[in-house]
Design a protein around this motif. Structure first.
Motif, PDB file in Angstrom:
ATOM      1  N   GLY A   1       8.229  70.935  63.806  1.00 40.24           N
ATOM      2  CA  GLY A   1       6.735  71.971  63.656  1.00 40.24           C
ATOM      3  C   GLY A   1       6.917  72.624  61.991  1.00 40.24           C
TER       4      GLY A   1
ATOM      5  N   ALA B   1       3.285  75.571  61.229  1.00 41.90           N
ATOM      6  CA  ALA B   1       3.759  76.033  61.698  1.00 41.90           C
ATOM      7  C   ALA B   1       3.995  77.614  60.924  1.00 41.90           C
TER       8      ALA B   1
ATOM      9  N   SER C   1       8.598  84.518  65.988  1.00 45.73           N
ATOM     10  CA  SER C   1       7.816  83.409  66.091  1.00 45.73           C
ATOM     11  C   SER C   1       8.654  83.052  67.107  1.00 45.73           C
TER      12      SER C   1
ATOM     13  N   TYR D   1       8.690  78.418  68.514  1.00 45.44           N
ATOM     14  CA  TYR D   1       8.582  76.790  68.681  1.00 45.44           C
ATOM     15  C   TYR D   1       8.759  76.154  70.148  1.00 45.44           C
TER      16      TYR D   1
ATOM     17  N   GLY E   1       6.142  77.278  76.108  1.00 46.71           N
ATOM     18  CA  GLY E   1       5.883  78.896  75.402  1.00 46.71           C
ATOM     19  C   GLY E   1       5.257  79.888  76.131  1.00 46.71           C
TER      20      GLY E   1
ATOM     21  N   VAL F   1       6.987  83.704  75.728  1.00 43.80           N
ATOM     22  CA  VAL F   1       6.754  84.536  74.823  1.00 43.80           C
ATOM     23  C   VAL F   1       6.810  86.031  76.013  1.00 43.80           C
TER      24      VAL F   1
ATOM     25  N   SER G   1       2.699  88.882  64.336  1.00 45.35           N
ATOM     26  CA  SER G   1       3.013  87.196  63.775  1.00 45.35           C
ATOM     27  C   SER G   1       1.831  86.836  63.078  1.00 45.35           C
TER      28      SER G   1
ATOM     29  N   ILE H   1      -0.454  82.899  62.278  1.00 43.48           N
ATOM     30  CA  ILE H   1      -0.282  82.362  62.583  1.00 43.48           C
ATOM     31  C   ILE H   1      -1.477  81.433  61.841  1.00 43.48           C
TER      32      ILE H   1
ATOM     33  N   ASN I   1      -3.878  75.887  63.420  1.00 40.60           N
ATOM     34  CA  ASN I   1      -2.635  75.880  64.815  1.00 40.60           C
ATOM     35  C   ASN I   1      -3.265  76.904  65.951  1.00 40.60           C
TER      36      ASN I   1
ATOM     37  N   SER J   1      -0.665  77.418  69.288  1.00 42.16           N
ATOM     38  CA  SER J   1      -0.308  78.955  69.228  1.00 42.16           C
ATOM     39  C   SER J   1      -1.335  80.229  69.594  1.00 42.16           C
TER      40      SER J   1
ATOM     41  N   LEU K   1      -2.080  80.490  72.816  1.00 41.27           N
ATOM     42  CA  LEU K   1      -0.927  81.185  73.684  1.00 41.27           C
ATOM     43  C   LEU K   1      -0.965  82.925  73.554  1.00 41.27           C
ATOM     44  N   HIS K   2      -0.831  82.975  72.083  1.00 43.98           N
ATOM     45  CA  HIS K   2      -1.009  84.695  72.297  1.00 43.98           C
ATOM     46  C   HIS K   2      -1.593  85.422  72.665  1.00 43.98           C
TER      47      HIS K   2
END
Length: 172
Positions: A25, A31, A84, A86, A97, A101, A118, A120, A124, A127, A130-131
């Motif tokens: 990462g 990352a 975090s 990864y 991921g 999460v 977080s 980011i 990215n 990520s 994903l979030h």
């Protein structure tokens, strides 16, 4: 990736694989601001036990990890953490991921954590997506928050996007 995944607490024995995923990462430049992974001792001392998880594939290999630290030692922030996550490059985009999460959110909320946050990098996008799908909201952009010291972005000021997820009732 074939076969079921297992999510379990991270142990010191997982560190070589966790460090390798962390290092991959770091190499992307998107990352973390960290130029090198810490030692296991430093990592262990700085991360909470709650929600410190790894994903294991059907061969027994660690293919992802998640961990968090307190955002402040002040008592009023006792339920606020920065996390975090990864994933090994070989399994990126395969749901590792998201499973991590989701498991982290469950563990955090069970432990009374009401806010997970977080920062980011805007580049990215994996990520961020994903979030977004895991119920995090984008609070805002921290412009030129730090000067990158390594990799493809060395010498450039970087922005980060601050994200957070609150527990459902907000009173954990």
């Amino acid at each position: 990736m074939t076969g079921p995944l297992t999510i379990r607490p991270m142990s010191a024995a997982d560190w070589p694989a966790v460090e390798a995923i962390y290092r991959a990462g770091i190499a992307t430049g998107n990352a973390t601001f960290e130029a090198e992974p810490p030692s296991w001792e430093h990592f262990d001392a700085g991360k909470l036990d709650v929600g410190r998880l790894v994903t294991i594939d059907n061969t027994g290999a660690v293919v992802g990890w998640v961990a968090a630290s307190l955002v402040s030692a002040r008592l009023v922030y006792r339920g606020v953490v920065e996390h975090s996550v990864y994933v090994a490059p070989a399994v990126a985009g395969q749901g590792v991921g998201r499973q991590l999460v989701d498991a982290f959110i469950s563990a955090a909320e069970s432990a009374g954590i009401w806010t997970i946050q977080s920062s980011i990098f805007p580049e990215n996008t994996a990520s961020l997506t994903l979030h977004d799908h895991a119920g995090f909201r984008r609070i805002g952009t921290r412009e030129r928050i730090a000067l990158m010291t390594y990799g493809p972005w060395a010498g450039q000021w970087r922005d980060t996007i601050l994200i957070e997820r609150r527990s459902i009732d907000g009173s954990s």
